[in-house]
Scaffold this motif. Structure first.
Motif, PDB file in Angstrom:
ATOM      1  N   ALA A 182       0.828  -1.208   0.000  1.00  7.08           N
ATOM      2  CA  ALA A 182       0.000   0.000   0.000  1.00  7.08           C
ATOM      3  C   ALA A 182       0.863   1.259   0.000  1.00  7.08           C
ATOM      4  O   ALA A 182       0.568   2.217  -0.723  1.00  7.08           O
ATOM      5  N   PHE A 183       1.934   1.249   0.789  1.00  5.98           N
ATOM      6  CA  PHE A 183       2.804   2.410   0.863  1.00  5.98           C
ATOM      7  C   PHE A 183       3.477   2.675  -0.482  1.00  5.98           C
ATOM      8  O   PHE A 183       3.529   3.816  -0.951  1.00  5.98           O
ATOM      9  N   HIS A 184       3.958   1.630  -1.137  1.00  9.34           N
ATOM     10  CA  HIS A 184       4.601   1.816  -2.446  1.00  9.34           C
ATOM     11  C   HIS A 184       3.591   2.282  -3.498  1.00  9.34           C
ATOM     12  O   HIS A 184       3.925   3.119  -4.346  1.00  9.34           O
ATOM     13  N   ALA A 185       2.363   1.779  -3.430  1.00 10.66           N
ATOM     14  CA  ALA A 185       1.327   2.249  -4.359  1.00 10.66           C
ATOM     15  C   ALA A 185       1.036   3.730  -4.128  1.00 10.66           C
ATOM     16  O   ALA A 185       0.863   4.500  -5.082  1.00 10.66           O
ATOM     17  N   PHE A 186       0.996   4.136  -2.876  1.00 13.33           N
ATOM     18  CA  PHE A 186       0.764   5.533  -2.524  1.00 13.33           C
ATOM     19  C   PHE A 186       1.877   6.426  -3.096  1.00 13.33           C
ATOM     20  O   PHE A 186       1.601   7.429  -3.755  1.00 13.33           O
ATOM     21  N   SER A 200       3.919   5.743  -5.525  1.00  8.61           N
ATOM     22  CA  SER A 200       3.864   5.684  -6.983  1.00  8.61           C
ATOM     23  C   SER A 200       2.798   6.632  -7.532  1.00  8.61           C
ATOM     24  O   SER A 200       3.025   7.342  -8.508  1.00  8.61           O
ATOM     25  N   ARG A 201       1.633   6.640  -6.908  1.00  2.00           N
ATOM     26  CA  ARG A 201       0.533   7.496  -7.371  1.00  2.00           C
ATOM     27  C   ARG A 201       0.818   8.976  -7.109  1.00  2.00           C
ATOM     28  O   ARG A 201       0.297   9.833  -7.806  1.00  2.00           O
ATOM     29  N   CYS A 202       1.635   9.263  -6.088  1.00  2.00           N
ATOM     30  CA  CYS A 202       1.990  10.662  -5.814  1.00  2.00           C
ATOM     31  C   CYS A 202       3.028  11.176  -6.800  1.00  2.00           C
ATOM     32  O   CYS A 202       3.211  12.385  -6.945  1.00  2.00           O
ATOM     33  N   GLY A 203       3.705  10.257  -7.480  1.00  2.67           N
ATOM     34  CA  GLY A 203       4.680  10.652  -8.487  1.00  2.67           C
ATOM     35  C   GLY A 203       5.765  11.534  -7.911  1.00  2.67           C
ATOM     36  O   GLY A 203       6.263  11.289  -6.823  1.00  2.67           O
ATOM     37  N   ASP A 204       6.101  12.576  -8.643  1.00  5.80           N
ATOM     38  CA  ASP A 204       7.153  13.493  -8.216  1.00  5.80           C
ATOM     39  C   ASP A 204       6.612  14.701  -7.468  1.00  5.80           C
ATOM     40  O   ASP A 204       7.322  15.690  -7.302  1.00  5.80           O
ATOM     41  N   ALA A 205       5.366  14.635  -7.023  1.00  6.90           N
ATOM     42  CA  ALA A 205       4.772  15.774  -6.321  1.00  6.90           C
ATOM     43  C   ALA A 205       5.609  16.145  -5.106  1.00  6.90           C
ATOM     44  O   ALA A 205       6.060  15.277  -4.362  1.00  6.90           O
ATOM     45  N   GLU A 206       5.825  17.424  -4.928  1.00  2.81           N
ATOM     46  CA  GLU A 206       6.558  17.906  -3.753  1.00  2.81           C
ATOM     47  C   GLU A 206       5.638  18.072  -2.554  1.00  2.81           C
ATOM     48  O   GLU A 206       6.102  18.219  -1.435  1.00  2.81           O
ATOM     49  N   GLY A 207       4.326  18.063  -2.807  1.00  2.00           N
ATOM     50  CA  GLY A 207       3.371  18.202  -1.719  1.00  2.00           C
ATOM     51  C   GLY A 207       1.959  18.048  -2.226  1.00  2.00           C
ATOM     52  O   GLY A 207       1.720  17.888  -3.419  1.00  2.00           O
ATOM     53  N   PHE A 208       1.019  18.070  -1.288  1.00  2.00           N
ATOM     54  CA  PHE A 208      -0.393  17.950  -1.651  1.00  2.00           C
ATOM     55  C   PHE A 208      -1.254  18.442  -0.498  1.00  2.00           C
ATOM     56  O   PHE A 208      -0.816  18.513   0.647  1.00  2.00           O
ATOM     57  N   GLY A 209      -2.500  18.768  -0.835  1.00  2.00           N
ATOM     58  CA  GLY A 209      -3.479  19.094   0.188  1.00  2.00           C
ATOM     59  C   GLY A 209      -3.965  17.821   0.855  1.00  2.00           C
ATOM     60  O   GLY A 209      -4.103  16.785   0.201  1.00  2.00           O
ATOM     61  N   PHE A 210      -4.210  17.887   2.146  1.00  2.00           N
ATOM     62  CA  PHE A 210      -4.591  16.714   2.929  1.00  2.00           C
ATOM     63  C   PHE A 210      -5.762  17.068   3.831  1.00  2.00           C
ATOM     64  O   PHE A 210      -5.713  18.063   4.560  1.00  2.00           O
ATOM     65  N   VAL A 211      -6.811  16.266   3.759  1.00  2.00           N
ATOM     66  CA  VAL A 211      -8.012  16.488   4.555  1.00  2.00           C
ATOM     67  C   VAL A 211      -8.312  15.224   5.342  1.00  2.00           C
ATOM     68  O   VAL A 211      -8.242  14.109   4.806  1.00  2.00           O
ATOM     69  N   ILE A 212      -8.652  15.399   6.613  1.00  2.00           N
ATOM     70  CA  ILE A 212      -9.116  14.290   7.438  1.00  2.00           C
ATOM     71  C   ILE A 212     -10.562  14.571   7.808  1.00  2.00           C
ATOM     72  O   ILE A 212     -10.875  15.604   8.412  1.00  2.00           O
ATOM     73  N   ASN A 213     -11.445  13.657   7.410  1.00  4.97           N
ATOM     74  CA  ASN A 213     -12.866  13.744   7.734  1.00  4.97           C
ATOM     75  C   ASN A 213     -13.248  12.589   8.647  1.00  4.97           C
ATOM     76  O   ASN A 213     -12.771  11.465   8.453  1.00  4.97           O
TER      77      ASN A 213
END
Length: 136
Positions: A111-115, A117-130
């Motif tokens: 799961a961690f490697h898939a995560f 891989s899907r994030c690619g080369d992104a330096e960051g992202f928005g994160f929401v916890i609901n």
């Protein structure tokens, strides 16, 4: 910018269990520590909106850190299976299950490697916890 969301489904002494969506699509399940008032290393973080940034962890390698959590730092996404592996962080797994007598997440490495891989080369992202959970 990518958007990552954790939807918490259950909170209790066994931990805080949820699902992670990346850009609106379910990717994996999550395990965080129980809610202990945002205490460092032993509690899940408060529900809300955050920004994550790519970091190189000495322990976990390339990953993402949740930033701007009040009175907290070094909250990472990483591999692990049971609540004692969390250290206040977010564990990723392909499914919920048990190891010995402990509830947790399974196939965390996959799961961690898939995560990552899907994030690619992104330096960051928005994160929401609901929270859509029941006390368990």
């Amino acid at each position: 910018m990518k958007r990552v969301e954790v939807i918490r489904l259950e909170k209790g002494q066994d931990g805080t269990f949820g699902v992670l969506r990346l850009d609106g699509r379910v990717l994996c399940v999550t395990l965080e520590p129980p809610d202990k008032g945002n205490k460092r290393d032993v509690s899940c973080i408060p529900a809300g909106e955050y920004v994550c940034r790519r970091v190189e962890s000495p322990t976990f390698g390339t990953t993402f850190e949740v930033t701007d959590v009040p009175n907290r730092s070094h909250i990472l996404f990483h591999q692990g299976n049971v609540v004692s592996d969390t250290h206040g962080c977010v564990l990723l797994g392909t499914r919920f299950g048990t190891l010995g007598k402990e509830r947790g997440v399974l196939q965390s490495r996959n799961a961690f490697h898939a995560f990552l891989s899907r994030c690619g080369d992104a330096e960051g992202f928005g994160f929401v916890i609901n929270e859509h959970c029941q006390e368990g």
